[in-house]
Each structure stands twice: as C-alpha cells, then as structure tokens.
Design a protein around this motif. Sequence first.
Motif, short mmCIF file in Angstrom:
data_model
loop_
_atom_site.label_atom_id
_atom_site.label_comp_id
_atom_site.label_asym_id
_atom_site.label_seq_id
_atom_site.Cartn_x
_atom_site.Cartn_y
_atom_site.Cartn_z
N ILE A 71 -65.68 34.71 -1.50
CA ILE A 71 -66.35 35.55 -0.89
C ILE A 71 -67.51 35.71 -0.52
CG2 ILE A 71 -66.57 36.86 -3.15
CD1 ILE A 71 -64.24 37.97 -0.22
N HIS A 72 -68.34 34.75 -0.56
CA HIS A 72 -69.57 35.52 -0.39
C HIS A 72 -69.73 34.71 0.65
CE1 HIS A 72 -70.73 30.86 -0.80
NE2 HIS A 72 -69.53 30.80 -1.93
N GLU A 73 -68.67 33.58 1.58
CA GLU A 73 -68.81 33.07 2.86
C GLU A 73 -69.33 34.43 3.76
OE1 GLU A 73 -66.38 30.68 2.65
OE2 GLU A 73 -67.46 28.72 2.22
N ILE A 74 -68.59 35.39 3.25
CA ILE A 74 -68.55 36.00 4.01
C ILE A 74 -70.38 37.12 5.28
CG2 ILE A 74 -65.88 37.20 4.22
CD1 ILE A 74 -67.41 39.68 3.00
N THR A 75 -70.79 36.75 4.12
CA THR A 75 -71.93 37.65 4.16
C THR A 75 -73.20 36.18 4.80
OG1 THR A 75 -73.43 36.66 1.93
CG2 THR A 75 -71.87 38.57 2.24
N GLU A 76 -72.28 35.01 5.10
CA GLU A 76 -73.19 34.23 6.05
C GLU A 76 -73.13 34.32 7.10
OE1 GLU A 76 -72.74 30.35 3.99
OE2 GLU A 76 -72.50 31.50 2.42
N ALA A 77 -73.95 34.74 8.35
CA ALA A 77 -74.35 34.75 9.26
C ALA A 77 -73.39 33.77 10.09
CB ALA A 77 -75.66 35.30 9.68
N ASN A 78 -74.34 32.37 9.72
CA ASN A 78 -73.48 30.99 10.20
C ASN A 78 -72.65 31.13 10.72
OD1 ASN A 78 -74.27 30.55 7.92
ND2 ASN A 78 -74.12 27.98 8.30
N ASP A 107 -73.62 41.07 -2.25
CA ASP A 107 -74.03 42.29 -1.94
C ASP A 107 -73.60 42.14 -0.65
OD1 ASP A 107 -76.13 43.98 -1.24
OD2 ASP A 107 -76.96 42.68 -0.77
N ARG A 108 -72.86 43.78 -0.94
CA ARG A 108 -72.00 44.43 0.00
C ARG A 108 -73.22 45.07 1.06
NH1 ARG A 108 -66.51 46.95 -2.26
NH2 ARG A 108 -66.43 45.63 -4.11
N THR A 109 -74.29 45.15 1.30
CA THR A 109 -74.34 45.56 2.50
C THR A 109 -74.54 44.44 3.32
OG1 THR A 109 -76.80 45.16 0.98
CG2 THR A 109 -76.05 46.73 0.82
N LYS A 110 -74.86 43.07 2.86
CA LYS A 110 -74.37 41.73 3.99
C LYS A 110 -73.10 42.32 4.52
CE LYS A 110 -78.55 39.77 1.25
NZ LYS A 110 -79.38 38.61 0.62
N ILE A 111 -72.40 42.76 4.39
CA ILE A 111 -70.69 42.55 4.95
C ILE A 111 -71.19 43.10 6.13
CG2 ILE A 111 -69.04 42.88 4.74
CD1 ILE A 111 -68.53 42.97 1.52
N PRO A 112 -70.75 42.45 7.24
CA PRO A 112 -70.35 42.63 9.01
C PRO A 112 -69.76 43.68 8.64
CG PRO A 112 -69.91 40.14 8.71
CD PRO A 112 -70.47 40.32 6.64
N GLN A 113 -70.39 45.07 9.23
CA GLN A 113 -69.17 46.57 9.74
C GLN A 113 -68.25 46.03 9.55
OE1 GLN A 113 -72.04 48.50 12.44
NE2 GLN A 113 -71.03 46.88 14.03
#
Length: 138
Positions: A71-78, A107-113
């Motif tokens: 699930i952490h992959e959703i915070t990775e911009a690349n 970190d939920r703050t890094k999840i795209p909107q």
Amino acid sequence: MKIKSLLILVCLFLILPLQVKGQHKLPNTNYTALIKNSKSLTGALETAEELMIADPQNFGEFQIVFCGKSIHEITEANIMDPILKRIGSKPIKVIACGFSLNKFKVDRTKIPQEITTVENGILHQFQLLKKGYLNLDL
C-alpha cells in the motif's frame, strides 16, 4: 380487402413489441478489483480501459481497491503520477484501504488527492458487490 387489412393489423401487433424492446437502454455495468501492488494496479487500469472501449454506452465505473503490504506504493510519485495521469477524468477510481495504511504505517499526507481512502477496503469491495458491481480478479 378485409383479410388484407386484418393481416396488416396482425403484423403491426407482432412487430410493435420488438420496437419497444429495442429502445430500452441496458443499465450501466460497474466493476471492482481488489489489488495488492502497483503492477496489479496497472493491469486493472488496462482492463478498465479495454472494457470502456468494448462497451462505451454501458460502462459505468471501475473502482480499484488497493490493500496489503504494498500500500505504501500509492505515496510514491514515480509510480502513481503516470497512473493517475492516465486515469484523468475517466470513470475509474483508486480506493486505498485504511486498515492497510494503518498497519503498514503509511503517511496519509503523502497520498495523492485523487485517491479515496476508506476504513476497510475489503468491506468496501463487498458493499460494491452487493450493489451489483462485477468483480475482476487480477
């Protein structure tokens, strides 16, 4: 003459129900997929795009529910930027599982909107299935 008129009238009554049936629009078909990594996310997106092309009039929406240790992959911009750009305004949604986010300390703050978070991704998918969504296993 009477036979001819009667025959025409009978033919009209037989053809009329066929015309009425042809005018009914089929209900939209909605889909869901439960995925566990970004490679499956790409596969689900490709599947959604193909379904949209195959039946554009009856395609409703496609919800991709992301759960599990990746699930952490959703915070990775690349990883997510190309996927979210590809989704754009299509009726495709990415849903993040809150249980997985908590368990793996994302970190939920890094999840795209553009990504919606639900408390329980698996329960969310079951609720979609109860609403008639078709499930795609990837």
